[in-house]
Design a protein around this motif. Structure first.
Motif, PDB file in Angstrom:
ATOM      1  N   GLN A  74       8.614   8.493  41.553  1.00  0.00           N
ATOM      2  CA  GLN A  74       8.345   9.148  40.277  1.00  0.00           C
ATOM      3  C   GLN A  74       6.913   8.860  39.846  1.00  0.00           C
ATOM      4  O   GLN A  74       6.487   7.717  39.799  1.00  0.00           O
ATOM      5  CB  GLN A  74       9.307   8.650  39.192  1.00  0.00           C
ATOM      6  N   MET A  76       3.628   8.229  37.707  1.00  0.00           N
ATOM      7  CA  MET A  76       3.347   7.497  36.479  1.00  0.00           C
ATOM      8  C   MET A  76       1.956   7.778  35.922  1.00  0.00           C
ATOM      9  O   MET A  76       1.742   7.734  34.709  1.00  0.00           O
ATOM     10  CB  MET A  76       3.472   5.982  36.713  1.00  0.00           C
ATOM     11  N   ASN A 368       7.089  -1.052  33.785  1.00  0.00           N
ATOM     12  CA  ASN A 368       8.376  -0.693  34.384  1.00  0.00           C
ATOM     13  C   ASN A 368       8.722   0.782  34.193  1.00  0.00           C
ATOM     14  O   ASN A 368       9.387   1.383  35.028  1.00  0.00           O
ATOM     15  CB  ASN A 368       9.495  -1.546  33.784  1.00  0.00           C
ATOM     16  N   ASN A 369       8.267   1.360  33.089  1.00  0.00           N
ATOM     17  CA  ASN A 369       8.634   2.733  32.773  1.00  0.00           C
ATOM     18  C   ASN A 369       7.646   3.308  31.756  1.00  0.00           C
ATOM     19  O   ASN A 369       6.684   2.651  31.369  1.00  0.00           O
ATOM     20  CB  ASN A 369      10.069   2.804  32.232  1.00  0.00           C
ATOM     21  N   SER A 420       5.908   5.147  40.803  1.00  0.00           N
ATOM     22  CA  SER A 420       6.868   4.051  40.895  1.00  0.00           C
ATOM     23  C   SER A 420       7.870   4.399  41.990  1.00  0.00           C
ATOM     24  O   SER A 420       8.180   5.574  42.211  1.00  0.00           O
ATOM     25  CB  SER A 420       7.600   3.853  39.564  1.00  0.00           C
TER      26      SER A 420
END
Length: 559
Positions: A74, A76, A368-369, A420
């Motif tokens: 994904q 980022m 992390n996100n 990620s």
């Protein structure tokens, strides 16, 4: 205001604010095939050099989807580093015999102009705020602007506008697509700039040149949907102090490295080939100075203007023509110091820009996100709008095999994508991956220790960490002797072997000294005594030395 006789849609972006907002009314050519400049249709030839970035070239630079099978992939973050689009010459130089006498070659009129607006807070306090349209037509004959018409030197042309709009559309198709198959590459949930997830999710960096600011603006107009009242902030600096490319005034050690490269046996050999002798002879014959060669040839050819007959033999990219051999020769000699000694010059020159990016990369590596990204105000999209002398050292500093040795073309674009990935994959111990894309080609595997299109992010961080710094060692050693280097902007001494040049210069000086002594002895007078206020004599070896054709934009290599 840019205009076209083709069907068009008007865009207006209000951006680039500090004390004053510099704006442009942007005209989108829907067909994306032809632009018009000074009522002359461009792209009339069947083939153009890649450098020109014709519509055919731009259409091929789409951003490919990730083909490598990686679990939990994904996106980022995306860093886009661009060169501005097609422009006018950066100076009113005399390219070759007859150039300045022929308006078809040397006069430049522009349809694309710049608008000015009042500061943000003042504009909000009053109704009926208006814009200034900057038109360079305030002089009348016999006075003219530097390029003879209504263009600024180094101004973005409509062709350059089209090129950057195409770049923006390529970014939009890759990172804002609603295609479910591309969900792993979707950077923002909305295409509208005002609906991005948090204020700091975008960061726009540019130097203060008109062509660079506007190139970034046009690209962003192709990437995002905007409203009439959308305001985008661009981060810039005084042009003379900026670090978007090399600045050997603020960092004198760059000149030391350049001179060291020019004194190397490798550089001397490069200028001693049969090709070097042939090309120097041609330039001498047509009266073209080497430092202007690339810019003269490309601003002429790319805008369908007439070249000298000896250079007008281009048919396609690898045709062995004098045109292509001249560009190849010029590029090899002019870029030598950039890659010399493992790219030392390039790394030092772009250290501050890399430091800025490195900070955002390291923060993304530990996030992390998206919530972590928002909390730490980490940019997801970072645009650096610059020059060819931004793009080239950017690539060189990533490793000896990354740059392809070809001078960066108009509207070049380098992308660093950060992803990620799921834990437990041996190829990605950091759980973050990156991909390197240059003008639509994936080139990650050119970096050391990278074997595929995706590579662990820690490898990129380890590569740039040693030189990504705002606090560089820029102090000159004081050992570089400019007088001995054969890096010079003089066409006559271009490629001269240092030892031979010294011998010839010494012989001439000795001869002059002998003649002077004889004259004084016989006449009792010094020659030219009454002309001292009119004539200036610079002793050999006291001139500042620069690489031939160091760039195609200015004394500092700004393009």
């Amino acid at each position: 205001v840019g205009s076209s006789t083709c069907t068009s849609t008007t865009w207006m972006l209000s951006m680039f604010l500090s004390a004053t907002i510099s704006l442009s009314l942007l005209v989108q050519n829907v067909a994306g095939i032809k632009s018009f400049n000074n009522e002359r249709m461009l792209w009339s030839k069947e083939e153009y050099p890649e450098y020109c970035s014709s519509p055919k070239h731009m259409q091929k630079r789409t951003i490919p989807t990730v083909k490598q099978d990686v679990t939990g992939l994904q996106i980022m973050q995306v860093f886009a580093t661009i060169r501005h689009g097609s422009r006018t010459p950066w100076s009113a130089y005399d390219c070759w015999h007859g150039y300045l006498d022929d308006p078809a070659q040397s006069k430049w009129d522009c349809d694309l102009t710049t608008l000015m607006a009042p500061p943000r807070d003042k504009a909000k306090d009053r109704e009926g705020s208006f814009l200034f349209d900057k038109v360079y037509d305030g002089l009348k004959p016999p006075l003219t602007n530097e390029l003879g018409g209504t263009c600024e030197v180094g101004q973005l042309l409509l062709a350059g506008y089209d090129q950057q709009l195409a770049n923006g559309v390529h970014l939009r198709d890759a990172y804002l697509s609603d295609d479910e198959d591309l969900a792993h590459m979707k950077l923002f949930p909305s295409k509208h700039y005002d609906e991005r997830p948090y204020e700091e999710s975008t960061y726009f960096r540019s130097d203060d040149d008109q062509r660079v600011l506007m190139s970034g603006q046009v690209l962003l107009g192709g990437l995002f949907d905007v409203s009439e009242d959308t305001i985008m902030t661009v981060h810039t600096a005084d042009r003379s102090r900026d670090v978007m490319d090399q600045n050997d005034v603020d960092c004198p050690r760059l000149k030391d490295i350049e001179n060291e490269a020019g004194l190397s046996p490798e550089y001397t050999a490069l200028n001693s080939t049969a090709l070097a002798n042939e090309m120097i002879g041609i330039l001498d014959d047509i009266g073209c100075q080497t430092r202007f060669t690339l810019d003269c040839m490309m601003t002429t050819f790319c805008n369908d203007r007439p070249l000298p007959e000896v250079l007008n033999d281009f048919t396609h990219q690898d045709d062995g023509s004098v045109f292509n051999r001249m560009i190849d020769f010029w590029t090899k000699t002019s870029t030598f110091h950039w890659a010399y000694n493992n790219g030392e010059y390039s790394k030092l020159a772009l250290g501050p820009l890399w430091a800025d990016m490195n900070d955002a990369l390291k923060k993304a590596r530990n996030a992390n996100n998206i919530d972590d990204m928002a909390y730490q105000k980490i940019p997801q999209f970072y645009l650096a709008s610059g020059h060819d002398t931004t793009v080239m050292p950017f690539l060189i500093s990533l490793g000896s095999k990354v740059w392809d040795g070809i001078w960066p073309v108009y509207a070049s674009m380098v992308l660093i994508e950060v992803y990620s990935v799921a834990e437990g994959q041996s190829d990605f111990p950091s759980t973050k991956a990156f991909r390197l894309v240059y003008n639509g080609q994936v080139i990650t595997s050119r970096m050391d220790r990278c074997k595929a299109e995706l590579c662990d992010l820690d490898i990129l961080l380890a590569q740039i960490e040693p030189f990504a710094s705002w606090e560089r060692n820029c102090e000159s050693s004081g050992n570089a002797d400019d007088s001995e280097s054969n890096l010079t902007t003089s066409q006559e001494s271009f490629g001269l072997n240092p030892s031979l040049g010294f011998t010839v210069a010494l012989a001439i000086l000795c001869s002059l000294a002998s003649s002077l002594a004889t004259f004084v002895s016989v006449t009792g007078n010094w020659p030219f005594r009454k002309e001292r206020q009119k004539a200036e004599f610079t002793p050999a070896g006291t001139e500042e030395v620069e690489l031939p054709g160091l760039d195609d934009d200015s004394d500092m290599g700004i393009i």
